[in-house]
Scaffold this motif. Structure first.
Motif, short mmCIF file in Angstrom:
data_model
loop_
_atom_site.label_atom_id
_atom_site.label_comp_id
_atom_site.label_asym_id
_atom_site.label_seq_id
_atom_site.Cartn_x
_atom_site.Cartn_y
_atom_site.Cartn_z
N LYS A 1 -32.44 167.02 118.29
CA LYS A 1 -32.23 165.75 117.59
C LYS A 1 -31.73 166.00 116.17
O LYS A 1 -30.94 165.21 115.63
N GLU B 1 -28.10 166.60 116.39
CA GLU B 1 -27.39 165.32 116.51
C GLU B 1 -27.12 164.73 115.13
O GLU B 1 -26.03 164.22 114.85
N LYS B 2 -28.13 164.80 114.24
CA LYS B 2 -27.97 164.24 112.90
C LYS B 2 -26.93 165.02 112.09
O LYS B 2 -26.18 164.44 111.30
N GLN C 1 -23.60 163.90 113.31
CA GLN C 1 -23.35 162.55 112.80
C GLN C 1 -22.97 162.58 111.32
O GLN C 1 -22.05 161.89 110.87
N LEU C 2 -23.67 163.41 110.53
CA LEU C 2 -23.37 163.53 109.11
C LEU C 2 -21.96 164.07 108.89
O LEU C 2 -21.20 163.56 108.05
N ASP D 1 -31.74 154.91 120.23
CA ASP D 1 -30.85 155.84 120.92
C ASP D 1 -31.05 155.71 122.43
O ASP D 1 -32.14 155.93 122.93
#
Length: 591
Positions: A10, A13-14, A17-18, A565
């Motif tokens: 997870k 994932e961040k 995304q960033l 999510d």
């Protein structure tokens, strides 16, 4: 190991995304973790999870005794008060940073009485809200306010001064009586920093070690602080200095430092070092909205004012900054003990007792489940935007006992026999629950087309929308030929739909792969139930309980709205194989 891979994924994932948000990717790229949270399904796993995540009775009792004693230590008062708030309504330890000094509000209830609420800011996207205080905990919350305010008022006033006078050095008896731009000696600078020299270290050496070297190690400084720091370091004499003798003996060293130190420059460096990065706010802004300021926060204290070292000895720290007294690191240490620092339990004679800060949230969520509240209400009360069944540690034994306690037809010897069977992980008999579905007054046990259902429809409608094969509240009864025939008819229909989905997948039809996965899982579950029920080792009347997959209609709607999510809605069923292995097994099913 365990859920570590899931949580790390997870974080990945961040990161992706960033990078996408900051336009750091050369080509469009999106990645979603394929992993799921590990759920406990067997009775043994449920008990282990219960013991790991729930607070022990000893820890709750010890905290209650300490909280109601006349504690003298501010650290003990802060620790017990923080725990009392976490037990007054289900919250996260990090959310205490945003609790205001004047956080209590009263609202009139349906019965005309006044209910106590707390102004709260829930993390993970839930935002500002008012949370009701659990009945019976109102006196504890009142006592928290009475205990904490007197020992934090001065720090709030100091935080207000720092905010209102950004260009002034905070006054105290050590600050030299000079103008903001008058030169300071190293002695005067150290006095202003409350960092005096010693026999072994000169004021110049202390100034360099405590301030300049410390700031130089910071990965990110404000532009203003960086300019001042560079100016002083560039003008710093890096030689060993000129030796000065008195009466033929070495007295001191003289250095040719070019940069001039003033209170204005010292103020910039001191604030950079000792004030939190989000000052004057206790937490970073969420969705562009500022939160609570240190001047208003209930748990604001001077930096270092609560610090203790090994063997519970006080640590002298500079108190030029402010911080939140009940940070997660300090609370974890005080409730568990680490690094030679005694926990609050050890200091007061409760040897071997410890508790995790998040255990209180698990405790209250489980108690609300036991009280019969719907998951929707529990999630709202807990400040969650996603389903929180992971917080429910109500065991199968408790659920069975609850049925026996509330239904009048179970108050006989069968209830004890049923409970004993669950404790020993033995299957239940149909006679144990046969008469529970009779009569209009029944609100607990229901007959379905494939078995029995223990969902309480008085609490909320079916969260599965009739998807019984994915529900953990379904029990299939050995010897019920009608229900077994229905299960086989269901399997036949699922097999037909699965074959069509596989055919569509082979022709690259959009969405077919997802349909193959969903129908395949349902088909596998249905076949597994049939095989288990037809097991000759089971006797007629035995009940096989299904395993929940974590999906609900509410979560599906929330995922479609983008509130949660979609990839974490359904928990991974530990009984299922990988998709490739599953497909191979399903191909062998004959109906």
């Amino acid at each position: 190991n365990g859920n570590s891979a899931y949580f790390n994924s997870k974080l990945l994932e961040k990161i992706v995304q960033l990078m996408r948000d900051k336009e750091l990717l050369a080509k469009p790229f999106q990645w979603t973790s394929p992993l799921r949270v590990k759920r406990s399904s067997t009775l043994k796993e449920q008990r282990e999870n219960h013991e790991k995540k729930m607070p022990s009775r000893e820890s709750i009792r010890a905290l209650g005794e300490l909280f109601n004693n006349d504690l003298a230590s501010p650290l003990d008062i802060i620790t017990t008060s923080a725990c009392a708030l976490l037990l007054s309504q289900p919250s996260r330890i990090g959310e205490l940073a945003d609790v205001e000094r004047d956080c209590v509000v009263f609202k009139e209830g349906a019965d005309g009485g006044q209910g106590m609420f707390l102004r709260w800011y829930a993390e993970k996207g839930y935002g500002a809200t008012t949370k009701a205080v659990i009945t019976g905990m109102e006196p504890a919350v009142k006592r928290v306010i009475e205990l904490v305010i007197p020992i934090t008022d001065e720090a709030r006033q100091y935080a207000a001064w720092l905010e209102d006078h950004p260009d002034e050095y905070p006054p105290h008896k050590g600050v030299p009586l000079k103008g903001p731009d008058e030169p300071l000696s190293y002695d005067e600078a150290c006095a202003a920093l409350k960092a005096h020299g010693t026999n072994l270290k000169s004021p110049r050496s202390v100034f360099k070690t405590r301030l300049l070297d410390s700031l130089a190690r910071h990965k990110a400084l404000s532009p203003e602080a960086q300019v001042v720091l560079d100016e002083i370091r560039e003008g710093w004499d890096t030689s060993n200095g000129k030796k000065i003798y008195v009466n033929g003996r070495l007295n001191h060293f003289v250095f040719n430092d070019i940069a001039v130190i003033t209170l204005r420059k010292l103020n910039i460096l001191m604030r950079e070092k000792y004030l939190p990065k989000d000052f004057p706010y206790t937490s970073p802004a969420a969705d562009g909205k500022k939160r609570v300021k240190y001047r208003d926060a209930l748990f604001t204290v001077r930096t270092g004012s609560l610090s203790v070292g090994t063997n519970n000895t006080s640590v002298s720290k500079l108190d030029l900054g402010v911080e939140i007294a009940c940070g997660s690191k300090r609370m974890s240490t005080q409730l568990g003990g680490t690094g030679g620092v005694q926990s609050i339990f050890e200091r007061h004679g409760y040897k071997g007792t410890k508790v995790n800060t998040h255990a209180f949230r698990h405790e209250l969520n489980t108690e609300m489940q036991r009280a019969g509240l719907s998951q929707l209400i529990i999630d709202a009360f807990s400040g969650r935007t996603a389903m929180g069944s992971v917080y429910n540690h109500e065991t199968v034994e408790e659920r069975t006992h609850r049925v026996a306690h509330y239904h009048p037809k179970t108050k006989h010897s069968n209830a004890a026999q049923r409970l004993e069977k669950v404790k020993t992980n033995k299957p239940l008999s149909l006679s144990d629950v046969r008469d529970l579905h009779e009569g209009d007054q029944d609100l607990v046990i229901h007959q379905t087309h494939v078995g029995i259902c223990v969902h309480n429809f008085a609490s909320e409608p079916c969260p599965k929308m009739g998807a019984c094969l994915t529900c953990g509240k379904l029990g299939c009864v050995k010897g019920d030929d009608v229900k077994l025939a229905n299960l086989k008819e269901e399997r036949k229909d699922l097999k037909c739909r699965y074959d069509k989905a596989r055919d569509a997948q082979s022709r690259d039809i959009f969405g077919a792969s997802e349909w193959v996965k969903k129908v395949g899982m349902d088909l596998y579950k249905c076949d597994a139930l049939i095989r288990t029920i037809e097991n000759p080792e089971l006797e007629n009347g035995d009940i096989v309980w299904n395993v929940d997959n974590g999906w609900t209609l509410t979560n599906n709607a929330a995922a479609m709205a983008g509130l949660i999510d979609a990839n974490v809605i359904e928990a991974k069923n530990e009984q299922l194989q990988s998709l490739d292995d599953l497909s191979a097994m399903l191909d062998e099913i004959e109906v």
